[in-house]
Write a protein that holds these residues in place. Structure first.
Motif, PDB file in Angstrom:
ATOM      1  N   SER A 121       0.819  -1.195   0.000  1.00 22.69           N
ATOM      2  CA  SER A 121       0.000   0.000   0.000  1.00 22.69           C
ATOM      3  C   SER A 121       0.864   1.261   0.000  1.00 22.69           C
ATOM      4  N   GLY A 122       0.605   2.119  -0.964  1.00 23.33           N
ATOM      5  CA  GLY A 122       1.306   3.396  -1.020  1.00 23.33           C
ATOM      6  C   GLY A 122       2.693   3.342  -1.623  1.00 23.33           C
ATOM      7  N   LYS A 123       3.090   2.171  -2.097  1.00 26.01           N
ATOM      8  CA  LYS A 123       4.420   2.033  -2.681  1.00 26.01           C
ATOM      9  C   LYS A 123       4.330   1.615  -4.144  1.00 26.01           C
ATOM     10  N   GLU A 124       5.421   1.846  -4.868  1.00 30.34           N
ATOM     11  CA  GLU A 124       5.481   1.420  -6.256  1.00 30.34           C
ATOM     12  C   GLU A 124       5.708  -0.091  -6.335  1.00 30.34           C
ATOM     13  N   ARG A 125       5.319  -0.643  -7.480  1.00 31.82           N
ATOM     14  CA  ARG A 125       5.537  -2.063  -7.704  1.00 31.82           C
ATOM     15  C   ARG A 125       7.045  -2.331  -7.841  1.00 31.82           C
ATOM     16  N   GLU A 126       7.550  -3.324  -7.111  1.00 34.90           N
ATOM     17  CA  GLU A 126       8.979  -3.607  -7.142  1.00 34.90           C
ATOM     18  C   GLU A 126       9.225  -5.056  -7.544  1.00 34.90           C
ATOM     19  N   GLU A 127      10.320  -5.252  -8.269  1.00 40.14           N
ATOM     20  CA  GLU A 127      10.656  -6.588  -8.724  1.00 40.14           C
ATOM     21  C   GLU A 127      11.293  -7.380  -7.600  1.00 40.14           C
ATOM     22  N   VAL A 128      10.873  -8.635  -7.478  1.00 37.77           N
ATOM     23  CA  VAL A 128      11.362  -9.513  -6.416  1.00 37.77           C
ATOM     24  C   VAL A 128      12.401 -10.497  -6.959  1.00 37.77           C
ATOM     25  N   ALA A 129      12.058 -11.154  -8.054  1.00 41.25           N
ATOM     26  CA  ALA A 129      12.946 -12.164  -8.634  1.00 41.25           C
ATOM     27  C   ALA A 129      12.508 -12.425 -10.062  1.00 41.25           C
ATOM     28  N   ARG A 130      13.424 -12.961 -10.877  1.00 44.36           N
ATOM     29  CA  ARG A 130      13.088 -13.233 -12.258  1.00 44.36           C
ATOM     30  C   ARG A 130      13.904 -14.381 -12.838  1.00 44.36           C
ATOM     31  N   PHE A 131      13.349 -14.958 -13.887  1.00 46.36           N
ATOM     32  CA  PHE A 131      14.080 -15.818 -14.813  1.00 46.36           C
ATOM     33  C   PHE A 131      14.225 -15.058 -16.115  1.00 46.36           C
ATOM     34  N   ASP A 132      15.442 -15.071 -16.705  1.00 44.74           N
ATOM     35  CA  ASP A 132      15.536 -14.516 -18.045  1.00 44.74           C
ATOM     36  C   ASP A 132      15.182 -15.602 -19.054  1.00 44.74           C
ATOM     37  N   SER A 133      15.320 -15.309 -20.335  1.00 41.64           N
ATOM     38  CA  SER A 133      14.846 -16.227 -21.377  1.00 41.64           C
ATOM     39  C   SER A 133      15.690 -17.492 -21.495  1.00 41.64           C
ATOM     40  N   VAL A 134      16.872 -17.512 -20.853  1.00 42.78           N
ATOM     41  CA  VAL A 134      17.700 -18.715 -20.896  1.00 42.78           C
ATOM     42  C   VAL A 134      17.814 -19.360 -19.511  1.00 42.78           C
TER      43      VAL A 134
ATOM     44  N   ARG B  41      18.406 -17.953 -16.415  1.00 43.46           N
ATOM     45  CA  ARG B  41      19.210 -17.376 -15.330  1.00 43.46           C
ATOM     46  C   ARG B  41      18.304 -16.615 -14.377  1.00 43.46           C
ATOM     47  N   THR B  42      18.645 -16.650 -13.092  1.00 44.00           N
ATOM     48  CA  THR B  42      17.831 -15.994 -12.081  1.00 44.00           C
ATOM     49  C   THR B  42      18.503 -14.733 -11.554  1.00 44.00           C
ATOM     50  N   THR B  43      17.667 -13.791 -11.154  1.00 47.75           N
ATOM     51  CA  THR B  43      18.116 -12.566 -10.513  1.00 47.75           C
ATOM     52  C   THR B  43      17.170 -12.271  -9.364  1.00 47.75           C
ATOM     53  N   TYR B  44      17.736 -11.830  -8.237  1.00 44.22           N
ATOM     54  CA  TYR B  44      16.941 -11.524  -7.051  1.00 44.22           C
ATOM     55  C   TYR B  44      17.176 -10.089  -6.605  1.00 44.22           C
ATOM     56  N   ALA B  45      16.130  -9.499  -6.050  1.00 43.30           N
ATOM     57  CA  ALA B  45      16.301  -8.208  -5.396  1.00 43.30           C
ATOM     58  C   ALA B  45      17.127  -8.399  -4.129  1.00 43.30           C
TER      59      ALA B  45
ATOM     60  N   VAL C 224      15.515  -9.711  -0.833  1.00 44.45           N
ATOM     61  CA  VAL C 224      15.061 -11.090  -0.654  1.00 44.45           C
ATOM     62  C   VAL C 224      16.180 -12.102  -0.837  1.00 44.45           C
ATOM     63  N   GLN C 225      17.370 -11.609  -1.147  1.00 39.89           N
ATOM     64  CA  GLN C 225      18.506 -12.491  -1.399  1.00 39.89           C
ATOM     65  C   GLN C 225      18.727 -13.436  -0.216  1.00 39.89           C
ATOM     66  N   GLY C 226      18.771 -14.739  -0.523  1.00 36.85           N
ATOM     67  CA  GLY C 226      19.002 -15.740   0.509  1.00 36.85           C
ATOM     68  C   GLY C 226      17.750 -16.206   1.229  1.00 36.85           C
ATOM     69  N   ARG C 227      16.633 -15.520   1.028  1.00 40.78           N
ATOM     70  CA  ARG C 227      15.377 -15.908   1.695  1.00 40.78           C
ATOM     71  C   ARG C 227      14.364 -16.468   0.718  1.00 40.78           C
ATOM     72  N   PHE C 228      14.324 -15.935  -0.491  1.00 38.70           N
ATOM     73  CA  PHE C 228      13.348 -16.342  -1.495  1.00 38.70           C
ATOM     74  C   PHE C 228      14.048 -17.114  -2.602  1.00 38.70           C
ATOM     75  N   THR C 229      13.312 -18.050  -3.194  1.00 39.64           N
ATOM     76  CA  THR C 229      13.825 -18.815  -4.325  1.00 39.64           C
ATOM     77  C   THR C 229      12.765 -18.884  -5.417  1.00 39.64           C
TER      78      THR C 229
END
Length: 126
Positions: free
Chosen positions: A41-54, A56-60, A63-68
């Motif tokens: 609430s009241g904040k912009e949408r933020e990226e948490v984690a992603r897979f690219d097209s090949v 590979r994963t990237t984390y904010a 959440v590093q070390g807590r989310f998979t």
């Protein structure tokens, strides 16, 4: 017709775990750019984690070390395993997808560049 349907949010105490999922149809999660975003609430949408097209994963950093992030290519489903949850993780969590252009995905943290979104699943930590 692309459709993303999230499920698996809920309410947990601090330190708890949740594992929302995102079922995709009309697209192939194995080759699309796939990401989890969140918005509180009241904040912009933020990226948490992603897979690219090949794959590979990237984390904010927050959440590093807590989310998979993971995916099941046969079931065409994206997952987010969230451990050691904190009250500040409380938000609506969204699944997003975008077809890669020449193997490139949208810039990190650019929700407007993703073409497809689910309806969201609420995560509350208190």
């Amino acid at each position: 017709h692309v459709q993303l349907v999230e499920s698996g949010g809920g309410s947990v105490q601090p330190g708890g775990s949740l594992g929302p999922s995102c079922a995709g149809s009309g697209l192939t999660v194995s080759t699309y750019c796939m990401a989890w975003f969140r918005q509180s609430s009241g904040k912009e949408r933020e990226e948490v984690a992603r897979f690219d097209s090949v794959g590979r994963t990237t984390y904010a950093d927050f959440v590093q070390g807590r989310f998979t992030i993971s995916k099941d290519n046969e079931d065409n489903t994206l997952y987010l395993q969230m451990n050691s949850l904190k009250p500040e993780d409380t938000a609506m969590y969204y699944c997003a997808a975008d077809p890669p252009w020449e193997s490139l995905c949208p810039p990190i943290g650019a929700p407007d560049e993703f073409d497809y979104w689910g309806q969201g699943t609420q995560v509350t930590v208190s």
